[in-house]
Structures are given as structure tokens and as C-alpha cells.
Design a protein around this motif. Sequence first.
Motif, PDB file in Angstrom:
ATOM      1  N   VAL A  68       2.688  -6.948 -12.209  1.00 46.03           N
ATOM      2  CA  VAL A  68       1.998  -6.702 -11.012  1.00 46.03           C
ATOM      3  C   VAL A  68       1.270  -7.631 -10.642  1.00 46.03           C
ATOM      4  O   VAL A  68       0.055  -7.536 -10.537  1.00 46.03           O
ATOM      5  CB  VAL A  68       1.557  -4.862 -10.628  1.00 46.03           C
ATOM      6  CG1 VAL A  68       1.332  -5.007  -8.897  1.00 46.03           C
ATOM      7  CG2 VAL A  68       3.275  -4.012 -10.682  1.00 46.03           C
ATOM      8  N   GLU A  69       1.333  -8.778 -10.071  1.00 47.92           N
ATOM      9  CA  GLU A  69       1.106  -9.753 -10.209  1.00 47.92           C
ATOM     10  C   GLU A  69      -0.504 -10.023  -9.024  1.00 47.92           C
ATOM     11  O   GLU A  69      -0.673  -9.598  -7.808  1.00 47.92           O
ATOM     12  CB  GLU A  69       1.076 -11.121 -10.011  1.00 47.92           C
ATOM     13  CG  GLU A  69       2.073 -11.937 -11.848  1.00 47.92           C
ATOM     14  CD  GLU A  69       2.520 -13.054 -10.824  1.00 47.92           C
ATOM     15  OE1 GLU A  69       2.133 -13.561 -10.011  1.00 47.92           O
ATOM     16  OE2 GLU A  69       2.894 -14.007 -11.989  1.00 47.92           O
ATOM     17  N   VAL A  70      -1.717 -10.002  -9.099  1.00 47.91           N
ATOM     18  CA  VAL A  70      -2.288  -9.570  -8.251  1.00 47.91           C
ATOM     19  C   VAL A  70      -3.386 -11.030  -8.017  1.00 47.91           C
ATOM     20  O   VAL A  70      -4.218 -11.960  -9.084  1.00 47.91           O
ATOM     21  CB  VAL A  70      -3.560  -8.294  -8.558  1.00 47.91           C
ATOM     22  CG1 VAL A  70      -4.626  -8.523  -7.209  1.00 47.91           C
ATOM     23  CG2 VAL A  70      -3.358  -6.958  -8.817  1.00 47.91           C
ATOM     24  N   GLU A  78       3.302  -4.893  -0.470  1.00 50.94           N
ATOM     25  CA  GLU A  78       4.044  -4.933  -1.446  1.00 50.94           C
ATOM     26  C   GLU A  78       3.953  -5.112  -2.973  1.00 50.94           C
ATOM     27  O   GLU A  78       4.007  -3.712  -3.676  1.00 50.94           O
ATOM     28  CB  GLU A  78       4.968  -5.734  -1.392  1.00 50.94           C
ATOM     29  CG  GLU A  78       6.255  -6.134   0.237  1.00 50.94           C
ATOM     30  CD  GLU A  78       5.218  -7.193   1.131  1.00 50.94           C
ATOM     31  OE1 GLU A  78       4.398  -7.249   0.546  1.00 50.94           O
ATOM     32  OE2 GLU A  78       5.462  -6.732   2.303  1.00 50.94           O
ATOM     33  N   THR A  79       3.212  -4.830  -3.197  1.00 52.59           N
ATOM     34  CA  THR A  79       1.883  -5.665  -4.634  1.00 52.59           C
ATOM     35  C   THR A  79       1.747  -4.010  -4.375  1.00 52.59           C
ATOM     36  O   THR A  79       1.539  -3.612  -5.696  1.00 52.59           O
ATOM     37  CB  THR A  79       0.905  -6.422  -4.385  1.00 52.59           C
ATOM     38  OG1 THR A  79       1.427  -7.912  -4.326  1.00 52.59           O
ATOM     39  CG2 THR A  79      -0.334  -6.497  -6.128  1.00 52.59           C
ATOM     40  N   ILE A  80       1.058  -3.011  -3.547  1.00 48.40           N
ATOM     41  CA  ILE A  80       0.178  -2.545  -3.878  1.00 48.40           C
ATOM     42  C   ILE A  80       1.293  -1.318  -3.809  1.00 48.40           C
ATOM     43  O   ILE A  80       1.551   0.115  -5.267  1.00 48.40           O
ATOM     44  CB  ILE A  80      -0.624  -1.459  -2.225  1.00 48.40           C
ATOM     45  CG1 ILE A  80      -1.606  -2.138  -2.056  1.00 48.40           C
ATOM     46  CG2 ILE A  80      -0.382  -0.213  -2.151  1.00 48.40           C
ATOM     47  CD1 ILE A  80      -2.418  -2.301  -0.626  1.00 48.40           C
ATOM     48  N   ARG A  84       1.961   1.168  -7.557  1.00 48.59           N
ATOM     49  CA  ARG A  84       2.325   2.192  -7.162  1.00 48.59           C
ATOM     50  C   ARG A  84       2.915   3.063  -8.010  1.00 48.59           C
ATOM     51  O   ARG A  84       3.465   4.023  -8.996  1.00 48.59           O
ATOM     52  CB  ARG A  84       2.402   2.902  -6.387  1.00 48.59           C
ATOM     53  CG  ARG A  84       2.020   4.653  -5.564  1.00 48.59           C
ATOM     54  CD  ARG A  84       2.541   5.069  -4.501  1.00 48.59           C
ATOM     55  NE  ARG A  84       1.446   4.246  -3.691  1.00 48.59           N
ATOM     56  CZ  ARG A  84       1.274   3.974  -2.126  1.00 48.59           C
ATOM     57  NH1 ARG A  84       2.538   2.832  -1.858  1.00 48.59           N
ATOM     58  NH2 ARG A  84      -0.116   3.209  -1.863  1.00 48.59           N
ATOM     59  N   ARG A  85       4.724   2.233  -7.923  1.00 48.45           N
ATOM     60  CA  ARG A  85       6.084   2.347  -8.985  1.00 48.45           C
ATOM     61  C   ARG A  85       5.298   2.330 -10.487  1.00 48.45           C
ATOM     62  O   ARG A  85       6.094   3.006 -10.765  1.00 48.45           O
ATOM     63  CB  ARG A  85       7.051   0.983  -8.385  1.00 48.45           C
ATOM     64  CG  ARG A  85       7.364   1.742  -7.346  1.00 48.45           C
ATOM     65  CD  ARG A  85       8.842   0.938  -7.011  1.00 48.45           C
ATOM     66  NE  ARG A  85       8.350  -0.445  -7.213  1.00 48.45           N
ATOM     67  CZ  ARG A  85       8.040  -1.068  -6.059  1.00 48.45           C
ATOM     68  NH1 ARG A  85       8.064  -0.363  -4.847  1.00 48.45           N
ATOM     69  NH2 ARG A  85       7.793  -2.418  -5.978  1.00 48.45           N
ATOM     70  N   TRP A 108      -5.861  -0.091  -9.039  1.00 42.23           N
ATOM     71  CA  TRP A 108      -5.522   1.106  -9.164  1.00 42.23           C
ATOM     72  C   TRP A 108      -5.823   2.077  -7.880  1.00 42.23           C
ATOM     73  O   TRP A 108      -5.735   2.488  -7.091  1.00 42.23           O
ATOM     74  CB  TRP A 108      -5.880   1.166 -10.297  1.00 42.23           C
ATOM     75  CG  TRP A 108      -5.900   2.122 -10.488  1.00 42.23           C
ATOM     76  CD1 TRP A 108      -5.044   3.243 -11.160  1.00 42.23           C
ATOM     77  CD2 TRP A 108      -7.118   3.454 -10.220  1.00 42.23           C
ATOM     78  NE1 TRP A 108      -6.170   4.593 -10.522  1.00 42.23           N
ATOM     79  CE2 TRP A 108      -6.854   4.933 -10.095  1.00 42.23           C
ATOM     80  CE3 TRP A 108      -8.480   2.985  -9.682  1.00 42.23           C
ATOM     81  CZ2 TRP A 108      -7.851   6.300  -9.717  1.00 42.23           C
ATOM     82  CZ3 TRP A 108      -8.930   4.115  -9.133  1.00 42.23           C
ATOM     83  CH2 TRP A 108      -8.911   5.661  -9.292  1.00 42.23           C
ATOM     84  N   ALA A 109      -6.676   1.509  -7.025  1.00 43.84           N
ATOM     85  CA  ALA A 109      -7.938   2.466  -5.981  1.00 43.84           C
ATOM     86  C   ALA A 109      -6.744   2.482  -4.981  1.00 43.84           C
ATOM     87  O   ALA A 109      -6.152   3.522  -4.619  1.00 43.84           O
ATOM     88  CB  ALA A 109      -8.859   1.468  -6.062  1.00 43.84           C
ATOM     89  N   LEU A 110      -6.375   1.048  -4.562  1.00 44.61           N
ATOM     90  CA  LEU A 110      -5.114   0.916  -3.753  1.00 44.61           C
ATOM     91  C   LEU A 110      -3.885   2.073  -3.850  1.00 44.61           C
ATOM     92  O   LEU A 110      -3.632   2.642  -2.552  1.00 44.61           O
ATOM     93  CB  LEU A 110      -5.087  -0.234  -3.459  1.00 44.61           C
ATOM     94  CG  LEU A 110      -6.573  -1.302  -2.966  1.00 44.61           C
ATOM     95  CD1 LEU A 110      -5.530  -2.854  -2.735  1.00 44.61           C
ATOM     96  CD2 LEU A 110      -6.729  -0.918  -1.397  1.00 44.61           C
ATOM     97  N   ALA A 111      -3.299   1.429  -4.577  1.00 46.40           N
ATOM     98  CA  ALA A 111      -2.426   2.465  -5.381  1.00 46.40           C
ATOM     99  C   ALA A 111      -2.486   3.775  -5.310  1.00 46.40           C
ATOM    100  O   ALA A 111      -1.528   4.563  -4.830  1.00 46.40           O
ATOM    101  CB  ALA A 111      -2.106   1.867  -6.140  1.00 46.40           C
ATOM    102  N   GLN A 112      -3.562   4.317  -5.487  1.00 48.65           N
ATOM    103  CA  GLN A 112      -4.475   5.850  -5.525  1.00 48.65           C
ATOM    104  C   GLN A 112      -4.398   6.294  -3.754  1.00 48.65           C
ATOM    105  O   GLN A 112      -4.206   7.315  -3.776  1.00 48.65           O
ATOM    106  CB  GLN A 112      -5.270   6.491  -6.410  1.00 48.65           C
ATOM    107  CG  GLN A 112      -5.079   5.927  -7.581  1.00 48.65           C
ATOM    108  CD  GLN A 112      -3.611   7.121  -8.034  1.00 48.65           C
ATOM    109  OE1 GLN A 112      -3.849   7.896  -8.753  1.00 48.65           O
ATOM    110  NE2 GLN A 112      -2.430   6.205  -8.439  1.00 48.65           N
ATOM    111  N   ALA A 113      -4.449   5.547  -3.203  1.00 51.52           N
ATOM    112  CA  ALA A 113      -4.606   6.440  -1.370  1.00 51.52           C
ATOM    113  C   ALA A 113      -3.635   6.812  -1.274  1.00 51.52           C
ATOM    114  O   ALA A 113      -2.619   6.783  -1.341  1.00 51.52           O
ATOM    115  CB  ALA A 113      -4.831   4.610  -0.402  1.00 51.52           C
ATOM    116  N   GLY A 114      -4.368   8.042  -0.745  1.00 56.87           N
ATOM    117  CA  GLY A 114      -3.341   9.331  -0.449  1.00 56.87           C
ATOM    118  C   GLY A 114      -2.847   9.994  -1.843  1.00 56.87           C
ATOM    119  O   GLY A 114      -1.755  11.012  -1.450  1.00 56.87           O
TER     120      GLY A 114
END
Length: 146
Positions: A68-70, A78-80, A84-85, A108-114
Motif C-alpha cells: 500500500v504505497e504512501v 483509495e490508499t486509505i 483498511r483492506r 494506519w491512523a487514517l484506516a482506523q477512522a470510524g
Amino acid sequence: MSELPPMVQLTDAFSAAPHPPTAAMAALAAAGFRTVICNRPDAEVAPGERAADMEAAARAAGLDFAVVEVTHDGIAPETIAAQRRALTELPGPHFGYCRAGFRSSVIWALAQAGERPTDEIMAALARAGFAVPGLKAQLDALAAGR
């Protein structure tokens, strides 16, 4: 076997670190990690450290692997979603890496939102030594949109 790379533990299920050597994959597996997530674009690394090389070493050590390139150009929705996936579809605990561990921690933080309360996410980042107060509003907005 190589030693574990220096890392920050954001939760029991996710740690972030600078780009490890391929030789560290066996140590990561021995430490209980089950998935490695590469957040570093190949354009930033030398031959032998690219995602394909890291994946081969991870799989040889019995680890799952995701890319998951950042980039430094910002993080697209799409990256978030891809992060998450990786966190939900691949077995944990997860080990994420980039150049210094910061981008892996932020994605990680952005993927954990919600999924987690914003204050809990922000506290994990602060414990890891990452002061990113401007991220709170973005986490709240992402959480509201889920």
C-alpha cells in the motif's frame, strides 16, 4: 537471523517501523507478526529492497504481505481503503514499514477512522512519538463519512 527492526507499537495488532532489511522477516515472524505491509514506494529504495524483494523474504518466513504505497504527494481515499483492506483481510498482528515509520503510522491512523475513537487513535500516535494535531479533524471527518 536478523534482529527485529526498531519499531513503534500503536496497538497490540499493529506496529510501524523504518524499512527493515529482508533478513528481518524471519525475526518478525518469530516475534508473532503474521502480515507485513509495505507503505514505501519502490521509487524510494535501492534494488534488493523493493516490494517484490521484501515480499519474497516475507513469504519465505511464512508471512503474508501487502503493498500500500504512501507517497509524499498526499494520501488518496483509495490508499486509505487499501490499507483498511490489508488490516482487515490479512491476519494480524500487522507490521507496517516506510522510510521512518511515520507514513505507516499515519496511514494506519487514517484506516482506523470510524473503527476506533479518534482520541484513541491520536493517543496511540502520541505514545509513538508522532505529534500530528492537524490529523484529528481529518480522522473525525473520515469517521463521520463511514
